[in-house]
Motif scaffolding. Structure first.
Motif, mmCIF file in Angstrom:
data_model
loop_
_atom_site.group_PDB
_atom_site.id
_atom_site.type_symbol
_atom_site.label_atom_id
_atom_site.label_comp_id
_atom_site.label_asym_id
_atom_site.label_seq_id
_atom_site.Cartn_x
_atom_site.Cartn_y
_atom_site.Cartn_z
ATOM 1 N N SER A 1 -24.926 -17.584 -123.714
ATOM 2 C CA SER A 1 -26.353 -17.818 -123.496
ATOM 3 C C SER A 1 -26.649 -18.061 -122.021
ATOM 4 O O SER A 1 -27.608 -17.509 -121.467
ATOM 5 C CB SER A 1 -26.817 -19.013 -124.340
ATOM 6 N N LEU A 2 -25.826 -18.870 -121.389
ATOM 7 C CA LEU A 2 -26.015 -19.155 -119.958
ATOM 8 C C LEU A 2 -25.816 -17.902 -119.104
ATOM 9 O O LEU A 2 -26.537 -17.707 -118.124
ATOM 10 C CB LEU A 2 -25.055 -20.257 -119.502
ATOM 11 N N ARG A 3 -24.853 -17.070 -119.479
ATOM 12 C CA ARG A 3 -24.641 -15.829 -118.722
ATOM 13 C C ARG A 3 -25.829 -14.885 -118.859
ATOM 14 O O ARG A 3 -26.209 -14.205 -117.911
ATOM 15 C CB ARG A 3 -23.368 -15.126 -119.188
ATOM 16 N N LEU A 4 -26.420 -14.843 -120.043
ATOM 17 C CA LEU A 4 -27.551 -13.943 -120.279
ATOM 18 C C LEU A 4 -28.840 -14.449 -119.641
ATOM 19 O O LEU A 4 -29.744 -13.663 -119.360
ATOM 20 C CB LEU A 4 -27.750 -13.737 -121.782
ATOM 21 N N SER A 5 -28.941 -15.744 -119.434
ATOM 22 C CA SER A 5 -30.132 -16.322 -118.820
ATOM 23 C C SER A 5 -29.705 -17.383 -117.804
ATOM 24 O O SER A 5 -29.870 -18.573 -118.030
ATOM 25 C CB SER A 5 -31.034 -16.939 -119.901
ATOM 26 N N PRO A 6 -29.144 -16.949 -116.674
ATOM 27 C CA PRO A 6 -28.594 -17.913 -115.720
ATOM 28 C C PRO A 6 -29.637 -18.719 -114.950
ATOM 29 O O PRO A 6 -29.352 -19.804 -114.481
ATOM 30 C CB PRO A 6 -27.771 -17.047 -114.764
ATOM 31 N N ARG A 7 -30.845 -18.189 -114.818
ATOM 32 C CA ARG A 7 -31.848 -18.866 -113.993
ATOM 33 C C ARG A 7 -32.908 -19.588 -114.808
ATOM 34 O O ARG A 7 -33.455 -20.577 -114.358
ATOM 35 C CB ARG A 7 -32.523 -17.854 -113.076
ATOM 36 N N VAL A 8 -33.206 -19.079 -115.965
ATOM 37 C CA VAL A 8 -34.284 -19.642 -116.778
ATOM 38 C C VAL A 8 -33.669 -20.495 -117.879
ATOM 39 O O VAL A 8 -32.869 -20.015 -118.678
ATOM 40 C CB VAL A 8 -35.166 -18.525 -117.390
ATOM 41 N N ARG A 9 -34.056 -21.762 -117.913
ATOM 42 C CA ARG A 9 -33.564 -22.678 -118.946
ATOM 43 C C ARG A 9 -34.179 -22.273 -120.278
ATOM 44 O O ARG A 9 -35.390 -22.250 -120.432
ATOM 45 C CB ARG A 9 -33.959 -24.107 -118.590
ATOM 46 N N ILE A 10 -33.328 -21.952 -121.234
ATOM 47 C CA ILE A 10 -33.831 -21.519 -122.540
ATOM 48 C C ILE A 10 -33.491 -22.520 -123.634
ATOM 49 O O ILE A 10 -33.669 -22.245 -124.795
ATOM 50 C CB ILE A 10 -33.297 -20.114 -122.916
ATOM 51 N N GLY A 11 -32.989 -23.664 -123.241
ATOM 52 C CA GLY A 11 -32.630 -24.663 -124.241
ATOM 53 C C GLY A 11 -31.553 -25.587 -123.717
ATOM 54 O O GLY A 11 -31.441 -25.818 -122.512
ATOM 55 N N THR A 12 -30.750 -26.048 -124.612
ATOM 56 C CA THR A 12 -29.798 -27.124 -124.331
ATOM 57 C C THR A 12 -28.360 -26.625 -124.238
ATOM 58 O O THR A 12 -27.450 -27.259 -124.769
ATOM 59 C CB THR A 12 -29.919 -28.192 -125.424
ATOM 60 N N ALA B 1 -27.048 -9.409 -134.064
ATOM 61 C CA ALA B 1 -26.785 -7.984 -134.306
ATOM 62 C C ALA B 1 -28.013 -7.156 -133.940
ATOM 63 O O ALA B 1 -27.901 -6.048 -133.408
ATOM 64 C CB ALA B 1 -26.389 -7.757 -135.761
ATOM 65 N N LEU B 2 -29.194 -7.700 -134.214
ATOM 66 C CA LEU B 2 -30.428 -7.001 -133.859
ATOM 67 C C LEU B 2 -30.641 -6.972 -132.345
ATOM 68 O O LEU B 2 -31.178 -6.004 -131.808
ATOM 69 C CB LEU B 2 -31.636 -7.675 -134.526
ATOM 70 N N ASN B 3 -30.254 -8.047 -131.665
ATOM 71 C CA ASN B 3 -30.448 -8.124 -130.218
ATOM 72 C C ASN B 3 -29.282 -8.891 -129.599
ATOM 73 O O ASN B 3 -29.349 -10.101 -129.440
ATOM 74 C CB ASN B 3 -31.775 -8.811 -129.879
ATOM 75 N N PRO B 4 -28.212 -8.195 -129.225
ATOM 76 C CA PRO B 4 -27.037 -8.868 -128.661
ATOM 77 C C PRO B 4 -27.277 -9.500 -127.287
ATOM 78 O O PRO B 4 -26.455 -10.277 -126.821
ATOM 79 C CB PRO B 4 -25.984 -7.769 -128.550
ATOM 80 N N ASN B 5 -28.392 -9.192 -126.650
ATOM 81 C CA ASN B 5 -28.720 -9.764 -125.338
ATOM 82 C C ASN B 5 -29.713 -10.917 -125.439
ATOM 83 O O ASN B 5 -30.327 -11.295 -124.447
ATOM 84 C CB ASN B 5 -29.283 -8.682 -124.411
ATOM 85 N N PHE B 6 -29.853 -11.477 -126.614
ATOM 86 C CA PHE B 6 -30.820 -12.535 -126.892
ATOM 87 C C PHE B 6 -30.200 -13.889 -126.543
ATOM 88 O O PHE B 6 -29.466 -14.483 -127.338
ATOM 89 C CB PHE B 6 -31.225 -12.445 -128.363
ATOM 90 N N ALA B 7 -30.497 -14.387 -125.341
ATOM 91 C CA ALA B 7 -29.877 -15.624 -124.856
ATOM 92 C C ALA B 7 -30.129 -16.791 -125.798
ATOM 93 O O ALA B 7 -29.213 -17.558 -126.107
ATOM 94 C CB ALA B 7 -30.389 -15.940 -123.450
ATOM 95 N N ARG B 8 -31.350 -16.954 -126.259
ATOM 96 C CA ARG B 8 -31.646 -18.072 -127.165
ATOM 97 C C ARG B 8 -30.879 -17.935 -128.479
ATOM 98 O O ARG B 8 -30.436 -18.926 -129.051
ATOM 99 C CB ARG B 8 -33.149 -18.173 -127.435
#
Length: 172
Positions: free
Chosen positions: A67-78, A35-42
């Motif tokens: 999560s993958l859509r918000l960060s398609p190029r940078v791996r942010i986890g599993t 809710a604080l950050n809806p664009n937070f991929a992690r």
């Protein structure tokens, strides 16, 4: 202390949930982070992970995909692991295998995707493939069948553990 820091909230929720805190309360905590950050991929990945652990695999998939859509190029986890494990929990084994193979490719030293894939192959009746994955797993970790108490749904926990026991030759 950091009630308005989405990163702190999400990370705290995941750590506390893993160590047995109330999963519903931890989901609420990660929902606050989103809710604080809806664009937070992690945050979406953590939400997917917690949904998986809570026994909500379809929601887990949707959140990991976000999560993958918000960060398609940078791996942010599993993310791919969460998606594969959620398909496994839903017994969609055909959809599980390619996701877990990709998760292993992304992080070959991480034992969990190997464990999930071995369990999946075992439940598919592909015991030779399951045993081959267990051999690869043993090169990474001495533990083949771990504690799976982080999985709160007893059916999902037993599916995972019984598949691993079968793959490891502990069950006929």
């Amino acid at each position: 202390m950091a009630g308005d820091d989405a990163g702190v909230l999400a990370n705290a929720a995941q750590a506390l949930a893993y160590f047995g805190e109330d999963i519903g309360a931890m989901i609420a905590l990660v929902d606050r982070a989103l809710a604080l950050n809806p664009n937070f991929a992690r945050g979406w990945l953590v939400s997917g992970t917690l949904r998986l652990w809570a026994g909500q695999p379809d929601i887990a998939i949707k959140h990991a995909e976000a999560s993958l859509r918000l960060s398609p190029r940078v791996r942010i986890g599993t993310s791919v692991l969460v998606i594969g494990a959620a398909h496994f929990a839903s017994r969609r084994f055909g959809e599980t295998v390619p996701k877990l193979l990709l998760a292993i490719q992304e992080d070959p030293g991480f034992p969990l995707p190997h464990r999930c894939l071995a369990a999946c192959y075992a439940h598919m009746g592909r015991l030779d493939d399951a045993q081959a994955i267990v051999e690869r797993l043993r090169a990474i970790s001495p533990v083949v069948v771990p504690d799976a108490s982080f999985l709160r749904n007893p059916e999902h926990q037993e599916l995972f553990l019984s598949g691993l026991r079968l793959a490891a030759g502990e069950e006929t």
